[in-house]
Write a protein that holds these residues in place. Structure first.
Motif, PDB file in Angstrom:
ATOM      1  N   LEU A  17       9.713   2.595   5.432  1.00 47.82           N
ATOM      2  CA  LEU A  17       8.794   3.316   4.543  1.00 47.82           C
ATOM      3  C   LEU A  17       8.088   2.402   3.547  1.00 47.82           C
ATOM      4  CD1 LEU A  17      10.984   6.471   3.932  1.00 47.82           C
ATOM      5  CD2 LEU A  17       8.681   6.466   4.928  1.00 47.82           C
ATOM      6  N   ARG A  18       8.651   1.244   3.281  1.00 44.48           N
ATOM      7  CA  ARG A  18       8.015   0.355   2.297  1.00 44.48           C
ATOM      8  C   ARG A  18       6.650  -0.128   2.769  1.00 44.48           C
ATOM      9  NH1 ARG A  18      10.441  -5.706   2.555  1.00 44.48           N
ATOM     10  NH2 ARG A  18      10.453  -5.874   4.783  1.00 44.48           N
ATOM     11  N   PHE A  19       6.394  -0.035   4.072  1.00 46.35           N
ATOM     12  CA  PHE A  19       5.103  -0.470   4.602  1.00 46.35           C
ATOM     13  C   PHE A  19       4.043   0.619   4.551  1.00 46.35           C
ATOM     14  CE2 PHE A  19       8.252  -3.185   6.791  1.00 46.35           C
ATOM     15  CZ  PHE A  19       7.824  -4.419   6.315  1.00 46.35           C
ATOM     16  N   ALA A  20       4.422   1.831   4.139  1.00 51.03           N
ATOM     17  CA  ALA A  20       3.472   2.936   4.057  1.00 51.03           C
ATOM     18  C   ALA A  20       2.771   2.921   2.699  1.00 51.03           C
ATOM     19  CB  ALA A  20       4.199   4.264   4.252  1.00 51.03           C
ATOM     20  N   PRO A  21       1.453   3.105   2.691  1.00 54.74           N
ATOM     21  CA  PRO A  21       0.758   3.207   1.399  1.00 54.74           C
ATOM     22  C   PRO A  21       1.121   4.528   0.727  1.00 54.74           C
ATOM     23  CG  PRO A  21      -0.753   3.697   3.190  1.00 54.74           C
ATOM     24  CD  PRO A  21       0.548   3.254   3.810  1.00 54.74           C
ATOM     25  N   ASN A  22       0.874   4.633  -0.557  1.00 55.31           N
ATOM     26  CA  ASN A  22       1.228   5.837  -1.314  1.00 55.31           C
ATOM     27  C   ASN A  22       0.649   7.102  -0.687  1.00 55.31           C
ATOM     28  OD1 ASN A  22       2.700   4.333  -3.117  1.00 55.31           O
ATOM     29  ND2 ASN A  22       1.131   4.341  -4.714  1.00 55.31           N
ATOM     30  N   GLU A  23      -0.546   7.004  -0.126  1.00 50.11           N
ATOM     31  CA  GLU A  23      -1.201   8.179   0.455  1.00 50.11           C
ATOM     32  C   GLU A  23      -0.413   8.736   1.646  1.00 50.11           C
ATOM     33  OE1 GLU A  23      -3.083   5.023   0.453  1.00 50.11           O
ATOM     34  OE2 GLU A  23      -3.320   5.498  -1.672  1.00 50.11           O
ATOM     35  N   GLU A  72       9.931   4.176  14.568  1.00 49.86           N
ATOM     36  CA  GLU A  72       9.031   5.328  14.668  1.00 49.86           C
ATOM     37  C   GLU A  72       8.228   5.511  13.379  1.00 49.86           C
ATOM     38  OE1 GLU A  72      11.478   8.257  17.715  1.00 49.86           O
ATOM     39  OE2 GLU A  72      12.128   8.150  15.609  1.00 49.86           O
ATOM     40  N   ILE A  73       8.864   5.256  12.246  1.00 50.88           N
ATOM     41  CA  ILE A  73       8.152   5.347  10.963  1.00 50.88           C
ATOM     42  C   ILE A  73       7.056   4.290  10.910  1.00 50.88           C
ATOM     43  CG2 ILE A  73       8.366   5.014   8.461  1.00 50.88           C
ATOM     44  CD1 ILE A  73      11.232   6.215   8.748  1.00 50.88           C
ATOM     45  N   LYS A  74       7.386   3.069  11.276  1.00 49.14           N
ATOM     46  CA  LYS A  74       6.404   1.988  11.239  1.00 49.14           C
ATOM     47  C   LYS A  74       5.222   2.277  12.159  1.00 49.14           C
ATOM     48  CE  LYS A  74       9.783  -1.605  10.160  1.00 49.14           C
ATOM     49  NZ  LYS A  74      10.457  -2.816  10.687  1.00 49.14           N
ATOM     50  N   ASN A  89      -2.301   3.058   7.728  1.00 51.65           N
ATOM     51  CA  ASN A  89      -2.853   1.962   6.918  1.00 51.65           C
ATOM     52  C   ASN A  89      -1.693   1.121   6.389  1.00 51.65           C
ATOM     53  OD1 ASN A  89      -5.657   2.806   7.024  1.00 51.65           O
ATOM     54  ND2 ASN A  89      -4.971   4.551   5.810  1.00 51.65           N
ATOM     55  N   TRP A  90      -1.370   0.067   7.113  1.00 48.99           N
ATOM     56  CA  TRP A  90      -0.214  -0.772   6.815  1.00 48.99           C
ATOM     57  C   TRP A  90      -0.304  -1.388   5.432  1.00 48.99           C
ATOM     58  CZ3 TRP A  90       3.925  -1.109  10.025  1.00 48.99           C
ATOM     59  CH2 TRP A  90       4.870  -2.082   9.724  1.00 48.99           C
ATOM     60  N   ARG A  91       0.801  -1.322   4.701  1.00 49.91           N
ATOM     61  CA  ARG A  91       0.916  -1.956   3.372  1.00 49.91           C
ATOM     62  C   ARG A  91       1.814  -3.177   3.548  1.00 49.91           C
ATOM     63  NH1 ARG A  91       4.971   0.277  -0.535  1.00 49.91           N
ATOM     64  NH2 ARG A  91       4.914  -1.188  -2.221  1.00 49.91           N
ATOM     65  N   GLY A  92       1.210  -4.355   3.609  1.00 50.04           N
ATOM     66  CA  GLY A  92       1.956  -5.578   3.885  1.00 50.04           C
ATOM     67  C   GLY A  92       2.878  -5.993   2.752  1.00 50.04           C
ATOM     68  N   ASP A  93       3.892  -6.750   3.114  1.00 53.67           N
ATOM     69  CA  ASP A  93       4.825  -7.349   2.150  1.00 53.67           C
ATOM     70  C   ASP A  93       4.543  -8.844   2.152  1.00 53.67           C
ATOM     71  OD1 ASP A  93       6.864  -8.267   0.583  1.00 53.67           O
ATOM     72  OD2 ASP A  93       8.476  -7.585   1.880  1.00 53.67           O
ATOM     73  N   TYR A  94       3.724  -9.292   1.204  1.00 59.04           N
ATOM     74  CA  TYR A  94       3.297 -10.692   1.174  1.00 59.04           C
ATOM     75  C   TYR A  94       4.088 -11.526   0.165  1.00 59.04           C
ATOM     76  CZ  TYR A  94      -0.573  -8.671   3.738  1.00 59.04           C
ATOM     77  OH  TYR A  94      -1.312  -7.991   4.671  1.00 59.04           O
ATOM     78  N   HIS A  95       5.147 -10.940  -0.415  1.00 60.96           N
ATOM     79  CA  HIS A  95       5.894 -11.649  -1.462  1.00 60.96           C
ATOM     80  C   HIS A  95       7.253 -12.139  -0.999  1.00 60.96           C
ATOM     81  CE1 HIS A  95       2.835 -10.470  -4.257  1.00 60.96           C
ATOM     82  NE2 HIS A  95       2.974  -9.213  -3.864  1.00 60.96           N
TER      83      HIS A  95
END
Length: 144
Positions: free
Chosen positions: A105-111, A129-131, A136-142
């Motif tokens: 779920l961390r890759f999902a945008p707030n919307e 399945e969630i991924k 609209n993928w929310r990347g983890d760049y940190h």
């Protein structure tokens, strides 16, 4: 580079491949050394056993250093996603969510986040399945 479902996993070649292969090779060599030392002196057997013990120690360090880091990362992800859910709803994440679902779920945008949380609980979606459901993928760049 933009992250998405196909490229979001991270493998560090020096750690995951080179070091892993060297440890397995050394461990196998140490085991073979034990069998060769059985035909010679006690000193050779003693040395072969010490080398085997060292490689077992290194293999355990390799395994646990990664598993401890992943556990710490999982705790941080759970806290971050719980805070995000709380900021959006005023409630904590549903307790029915498994860690793999929260990580996905961390890759999902707030919307998309709230509807995916509801679907994950109702349909018992896997992390994969969630991924896949994220539009609209929310990347983890940190991450390192």
């Amino acid at each position: 580079m933009e992250q998405n479902f196909k490229n979001h996993t991270r493998l560090v070649p020096g750690f995951h491949f080179v070091l892993g292969i060297l440890i397995v090779t050394g461990l196998l060599g140490a085991i073979i050394g034990i069998f060769h030392a059985l035909d010679t002196t006690k000193l050779n057997l003693h040395n072969a056993l010490l080398i085997l013990i060292l490689f077992v120690i290194v293999a355990l360090l390799f395994w646990y250093s990664r598993s401890f880091a992943i556990k710490a990362q999982d705790r941080a992800i759970r806290a971050e996603e719980n805070l995000r859910y709380f900021a959006l709803t005023g409630k904590l994440l549903p307790s029915e969510l498994r860690m793999g679902q929260i990580i996905a779920l961390r890759f999902a945008p707030n919307e998309e986040f709230l509807s995916l949380v509801d679907r994950a609980v109702a349909e018992k979606l896997s992390g994969k399945e969630i991924k896949i459901a994220i539009k609209n993928w929310r990347g983890d760049y940190h991450r390192a």
